[in-house]
Structures are given as C-alpha cells and as structure tokens.
Design an enzyme around this catalytic site. Structure first.
Site, PDB file in Angstrom:
ATOM      1  N   THR A 233       1.000  -1.333   0.008  1.00 39.68           N
ATOM      2  CA  THR A 233      -0.042  -0.082   0.104  1.00 39.68           C
ATOM      3  C   THR A 233       0.847   1.198   0.003  1.00 39.68           C
ATOM      4  OG1 THR A 233      -0.081  -0.042   2.305  1.00 39.68           O
ATOM      5  CG2 THR A 233      -1.934  -1.338   1.166  1.00 39.68           C
ATOM      6  N   ARG A 235       4.350   2.361  -2.380  1.00 34.20           N
ATOM      7  CA  ARG A 235       4.663   2.923  -3.648  1.00 34.20           C
ATOM      8  C   ARG A 235       5.080   1.433  -4.855  1.00 34.20           C
ATOM      9  NH1 ARG A 235       2.867   6.733  -2.152  1.00 34.20           N
ATOM     10  NH2 ARG A 235       3.718   8.818  -1.522  1.00 34.20           N
ATOM     11  N   GLU A 264      -0.638   5.357 -12.967  1.00 34.83           N
ATOM     12  CA  GLU A 264      -1.794   5.609 -12.290  1.00 34.83           C
ATOM     13  C   GLU A 264      -2.279   6.722 -12.904  1.00 34.83           C
ATOM     14  OE1 GLU A 264      -0.728   3.443  -7.938  1.00 34.83           O
ATOM     15  OE2 GLU A 264      -0.844   5.789  -8.234  1.00 34.83           O
ATOM     16  N   HIS A 285      -5.445   2.641  -5.814  1.00 31.38           N
ATOM     17  CA  HIS A 285      -4.783   3.696  -4.766  1.00 31.38           C
ATOM     18  C   HIS A 285      -5.879   4.353  -3.875  1.00 31.38           C
ATOM     19  CE1 HIS A 285      -0.872   6.087  -4.948  1.00 31.38           C
ATOM     20  NE2 HIS A 285      -1.238   6.285  -3.640  1.00 31.38           N
TER      21      HIS A 285
END
Length: 322
Positions: A233, A235, A264, A285
C-alpha cells in the site's frame, strides 16, 4: 491574494468540508482537474497554489511571477520541481500523517480477504454455487485464521506501527525488518532475509528511495514461503512488477495485494491487471482515501497556509542534498 487549487476533484466527490481552507485564506479558485497544458496559464497570477497530483514543473513555476507558496495536498512531492521553487525562493509544503488509520485498515482488509477467501466465496454465490450445494456450508476454499500467523513489516514508521498494532490485536506475531543492507540489528528488529523466510504476510510501508527501489524482486520471492502473501500500500516501485507476476503465475507465493501500480491511472494497461486469478487483489490507490483521511489532509493543508501567512512553522520541504 489569488489562491488556486488545481485538482480539487482528486480529493473530493462533494464530501469534503472546505471551511478550514476558507478560514485560512479566501477566496479560492477550485478546479476539478487541470490538464498539463493549462497549468502555467492558470497559475500565472496566483500567489498560493495547491496541487494533489498536477505537475508543477520548472516552466510553470517560473511563469508564475506572483507565486509565494506551493502547497502539495499529499505527502509525496515528486510532482513539484523543488530546485526551480528554491531558485525562486518559493517555499513548498506537504501534508503528513493524515492517512494512517485509513491505510492501516486497508492493509488488514487485504489480509482478512486472503484469510477468509471473501472474493472466491462471493463469486461462488454469484454463480449459484451455494444455491446448488449439497451441504449447508460449501468448503470449496480453505479459510484460515490470522491468529498465530507471522506478519513481516518493512518500514516501521507511523504506518508500519499502526499496522503492527492492528495485527497484534488479531493475535499475529509481528516481525519488524531491519534495513535490507544493514550489517547489524537494532533492538526489536529482525534481519531482512529472515523476515522474508518466516513471514506468512509481508507488508510494505517504507518510502521509495534508491535503497528501497525494487526492494522486493525475484531474489526475495525465492526466499518467501510458498504460503506467503505480499501486500503493498506504499509505492509501486518497491516491487518489481514483472517478478511479482512471475511469482504469482508460478505459485512461488500464495498471493499478493497491491494498491499501487507503476502508472496511475493505468491508461496504457498493466500485465498485473490481466492476471486472471483471485490470489491477486488490486485496489485503485484507494487505501488512503477514507473521507476522514481526506478531511484531515485538507485541514492540514489549511493549517500550512495559515501558519505560512502568520510566519509560524509549517511543513516546508527542504531541497534534497546533492
């Protein structure tokens, strides 16, 4: 004082209270989104600019002749050219420690999904598997308990500590990994490779740096137990994505859960998105994105502006040493 938020739509869907921002300074100009080609024009006369993910490059910063403060509505600051801001004597600030409860619970959600096999059982019901079962309780997927399992944590700051506390409430054993390159162990730490070998779950909570880039790759997957699950959770570049795909496809590890990808949003696709099995969980994300977390972030951003205007300390980012 002209104050602009370049991408307010990235932090709210109408569920955030803007009172703290308006009390810190008013009026604001809120843009839901700012395409890169419009950044320089929109901030040209601005004195304070807030951005979540919009890039503030050298050209934009030097075009904004009145700019006095850049506020990042996040912790990461790779979207701002710090050197250019320093040349203009424009302070840059970020917000920190606002998403800890949200990310910690997201990490536990991943672990609970793997333990309870929620995804598979939900799909079983959706396809009529329970409805046609001979037994009152279909045992198609093996449920396990977190109690007694070992969680390895890489990165023991506030986030790693919060996850450790939640895991201990589930009666898990927690191992805190020492730095991968360390030659000695600090009290309470376990050698990095030993964590890789012993953990049932490995969760990443370290910052991305040269030392942690691809901290998990084929070497680490070779050390892990076949029953291990990897959670990220933090990078995306902490994990070699191609090596992860190979480890999952070859059943080298039992599963993985990730909230971050190398691009993203993944407008160009990603091989992990095409992986067809439920032992890979991907969320967009969103670990940080509880309404409480986003409200804390906005309130802290407002506090940065208030403190800057009143000559008080704020979360100013220093230019990294060369």
């Amino acid at each position: 004082m002209l104050t602009i938020f370049l991408d307010f739509g990235s932090v709210t869907r109408g569920d955030i209270d803007r009172t703290a921002l308006e009390q810190a300074i008013s009026p604001w100009t809120y843009h839901d989104h700012t395409p890169q080609e419009l950044v320089a024009d929109r901030i040209r006369e601005a004195e304070i600019v807030a951005s979540n993910k919009v890039l503030l490059d050298r050209a934009a910063i030097f075009a904004a002749k009145q700019l006095k403060l850049i506020c990042i509505a996040a912790t990461g600051y790779n979207n701002v050219d710090l050197a250019a801001a320093a040349e203009r004597n424009i302070p840059v600030c970020n917000v920190r420690d606002y998403a800890t409860p949200s990310v910690a619970q997201h990490t536990l959600m991943f672990m609970l999904n793997f333990a309870c096999r929620f995804v598979e059982y939900r799909q079983l019901i959706q396809t009529g598997g329970w409805q046609s079962s001979t037994y009152f309780c279909p045992l198609d997927f093996g449920i396990t308990e977190l109690a007694g399992k070992t969680l390895g944590i890489i990165g023991h700051g506030k986030l790693g500590t919060a996850v450790a506390n939640l895991a201990q409430a589930f009666s898990m054993q927690v191992l805190i990994a020492e730095h991968k390159s360390a030659t000695s162990l600090r009290p309470g730490r376990t050698a990095f490779d030993d964590v890789m070998r012993q953990a049932d779950f490995i969760s990443l909570h370290c910052p991305l740096s040269e030392a942690t880039h691809h901290v998990i790759s084929s070497r680490e997957f070779n050390l892990m137990k076949p029953s291990a699950h990897l959670i990220n959770t933090a990078r995306s570049a902490l994990i070699n994505e191609q090596d992860l795909l190979q480890a999952l496809s070859s059943k080298q590890i039992a599963g993985a859960a990730i909230d971050v990808l190398s691009e993203e949003p993944p407008v160009n696709g990603n091989p992990l998105l095409d992986y067809p099995h439920p032992n890979l969980l991907i969320t967009p994300h969103s670990a940080w994105a509880s309404v409480e977390s986003r409200q804390r972030m906005i309130n802290l951003l407002a506090a940065n502006i208030h403190n800057f205007l009143h000559h008080k300390p704020f979360n100013q980012i220093s230019l990294p040493a060369q």
